[in-house]
Motif scaffolding. Structure first.
Motif, PDB file in Angstrom:
ATOM      1  N   VAL A  12      -1.883   3.658  -4.321  1.00 30.81           N
ATOM      2  CA  VAL A  12      -3.006   2.797  -3.950  1.00 30.81           C
ATOM      3  C   VAL A  12      -3.414   2.984  -2.497  1.00 30.81           C
ATOM      4  O   VAL A  12      -4.601   2.941  -2.170  1.00 30.81           O
ATOM      5  CB  VAL A  12      -2.651   1.321  -4.224  1.00 30.81           C
ATOM      6  N   TYR A  54       1.847   2.468 -12.528  1.00 32.38           N
ATOM      7  CA  TYR A  54       2.496   2.946 -11.307  1.00 32.38           C
ATOM      8  C   TYR A  54       3.849   3.585 -11.618  1.00 32.38           C
ATOM      9  O   TYR A  54       4.146   4.648 -11.106  1.00 32.38           O
ATOM     10  CB  TYR A  54       2.667   1.830 -10.262  1.00 32.38           C
ATOM     11  N   GLN A  62      -5.770   2.110  -8.044  1.00 32.30           N
ATOM     12  CA  GLN A  62      -6.324   0.833  -7.628  1.00 32.30           C
ATOM     13  C   GLN A  62      -5.251  -0.233  -7.759  1.00 32.30           C
ATOM     14  O   GLN A  62      -4.302  -0.087  -8.533  1.00 32.30           O
ATOM     15  CB  GLN A  62      -7.544   0.459  -8.481  1.00 32.30           C
ATOM     16  N   PRO A  63      -5.379  -1.347  -7.017  1.00 34.50           N
ATOM     17  CA  PRO A  63      -4.434  -2.456  -7.189  1.00 34.50           C
ATOM     18  C   PRO A  63      -4.483  -2.982  -8.632  1.00 34.50           C
ATOM     19  O   PRO A  63      -5.431  -2.711  -9.371  1.00 34.50           O
ATOM     20  CB  PRO A  63      -4.944  -3.507  -6.191  1.00 34.50           C
TER      21      PRO A  63
END
Length: 533
Positions: free
Chosen positions: A253, A78, A85-86
């Motif tokens: 996300v 991130y 996706q998480p």
């Protein structure tokens, strides 16, 4: 036997069994064990097919395992590269990624594939345990359906998210439900934790969690326990990354996934094809649309008819577990009919709910409570066993024909020196060839070409305004400028906005050296391996 009033009655096996219990636990566990063994055989057999353990079979598995490889190398998801996706799957595979630093990324991905097959096999056992109180027939139907369910096999053939998502959702359901009813103990909070962990793997877990929330909506204490557990489970995995990159995590996300320009465009996969796939009919030969509709109607009619027969025989209304399965299945099917994109492994998430709905419906008769139900229940069990066996044999036959390329790794090993900086639009290639990690300083950290485009365009992809696409093209030019090799798969124009300027830069600085895999398109070069001139 003689009752307390002295009147003789026929002896009915299991007539005194407490509600929610089965009179033959050994038979139930034996049935679950057989279904689990069948599931393990089908899933592991897939991995023995040529190229399926060490070759390239997917795009997503390379991305998801590549995320974990970046994390254990000290590159923060991130913050330093896009992840859509998480972080749950990244943390799940972090130990395997550490092993891969010693064994190589190809071996690491192979381990991830075996673990994913094991996780999906565990789902079969969990389904049986969830309905075991309804007897061996119900347990056999629920476990057997998921053991041979085609989309579950698709999801389990490599490291995809759906098997892990199902695993934690089923653990949550097993903790939340005590027989047919939602528990009143602290297990409800632990069930919430499991659902929260599932949501950290993929946000789809919020759907079954919401269904449980609806079932306890009028019971504030239970709702609070469930919510507290879910928040704790989700926060434990997400908060560390959220603290390091709050804006990027939420944007990548949530925004890039749910704010999509193409969501209202004509779907490339029509609803009938999606429903046919979800019903498992795609495993069989081609049929007309009318035949598909007729088969879908027959399959859909089985469940309400079974519940109607159960109610007429026992006057027992559907319990909370029945409502969880039915409402969850309807919600998930509706969710899959709505978006623009659909792939077969998505259907794996519907698999446990399909299995539960049919298993619970069959279990309505509970033959040990009423002797005259024994014959119908056995007949239903026999028919279900035959159908499950037919699908399983068909699945096994289809798996024998599976194969994929196993020569890429050897060719890449010859053409690309170890430690080189390689930029690619399909990370599965570099992982399978042990060329994912680079010893070159400044090598781009990007893992997911498609996800990067999705995030950089706020979900609009190639429909984004020209100035936005120009900025993405500039990002790719920057990545190319730091690369020694570029490995492209045909179709890169769906991931890379090949402007005339970017194409001219690429053609001037790189030349094709091998691994050609298809023609280019407007501005996009042909697929293959390129080296800096």
């Amino acid at each position: 036997m003689v009752t307390s009033r002295g009147t003789a009655t026929a002896s009915v096996p299991g007539a005194n069994v407490p509600p929610g219990r089965t009179p033959a636990p050994r038979v139930v566990f034996a049935v679950i064990a057989v279904c689990t063994a069948v599931a393990a055989l089908l899933r592991l057999y897939q991995l023995t097919r040529p190229g399926y353990l060490l070759g390239v079979t997917e795009y997503d598995d390379g991305v998801q395992f590549g995320d974990a490889l970046r994390l254990v190398s000290g590159v923060i998801p991130y913050r330093d590269f896009v992840v859509v996706q998480p972080p749950g799957s990244i943390l799940l595979m972090a130990p395997v990624a550490l092993v891969a630093k010693a064994t190589g990324s190809a071996t690491g991905l192979a381990i991830a594939r075996v673990l994913t097959a094991a996780a999906d096999t565990a789902c079969v056992a969990l389904l049986g345990l969830l309905v075991r109180h309804r007897g061996p027939v119900a347990a056999g139907v629920a476990s057997g359906i998921y053991a041979v369910y085609p989309d579950a096999l698709v999801g389990a053939h490599t490291f995809l998210l759906e098997p892990w998502l199902n695993l934690f959702c089923l653990i949550g359901a097993l903790l939340v439900f005590d027989g047919d009813r939602i528990t009143v103990s602290r297990r409800l909070a632990w069930g919430g934790v499991a659902f929260g962990v599932a949501a950290a793997v993929k946000l789809w877990a919020l759907v079954p969690l919401a269904v449980v929330g609806l079932l306890v909506l009028r019971r504030p204490r239970r709702l609070a326990l469930l919510a507290a557990g879910a928040v704790a489970g989700l926060a434990a995995l997400v908060l560390p990354f959220l603290a390091m990159a709050p804006g990027a995590l939420v944007h990548d996300v949530v925004v890039s996934q749910f704010v999509r320009d193409d969501i209202n465009r004509a779907s490339p996969v029509p609803p009938l094809a999606r429903l046919t796939n979800l019903a498992g009919l795609s495993l069989f030969s081609q049929r007309s649309d009318w035949v598909s509709v007729a088969l879908l109607l027959v399959i859909a009619a089985v469940v309400p008819l079974a519940y109607l027969a159960g109610w007429m025989a026992t006057r027992r209304l559907p319990a909370e577990l029945d409502w969880y399965a039915a409402v969850g299945l309807v919600a998930i099917v509706a969710m899959f009919l709505w978006p623009y994109n659909y792939w077969s492994h998505y259907g794996a998430f519907a698999g446990p709910f399909i299995a539960l709905v049919f298993g619970l419906a069959v279990g309505q008769l509970r033959p040990w409570e009423y002797r005259n139900h024994l014959a119908p229940a056995l007949a239903v069990g026999l028919v279900a066993a035959v159908l499950i066996a037919v699908v399983g044999l068909r699945q096994f036959s289809a798996e024998t024909k599976l194969q994929t390329s196993t020569s890429l790794a050897a060719s890449a090993d010859r053409l690309i020196p170890a430690g080189s900086c390689v930029v690619t639009n399909d990370t599965s290639l570099t992982i399978s060839a042990d060329r994912f990690s680079s010893g070159q300083a400044g090598c781009p950290a990007m893992v997911d070409a498609w996800g990067t485009l999705l995030a950089r365009t706020d979900g609009q992809k190639m429909f984004a305004p020209p100035q936005v696409l120009d900025s993405v093209a500039a990002m790719w030019q920057s990545a190319f400028s730091r690369a020694r090799y570029v490995w492209l798969v045909t179709g890169s124009q769906g991931q890379i906005p090949w402007t005339a300027e970017l194409s001219a830069y690429f053609g001037h600085h790189f030349r094709l050296v091998g691994l050609v895999n298809g023609p280019g398109f407007r501005y996009a070069p042909e697929g293959g391996l390129y080296v800096r001139r």
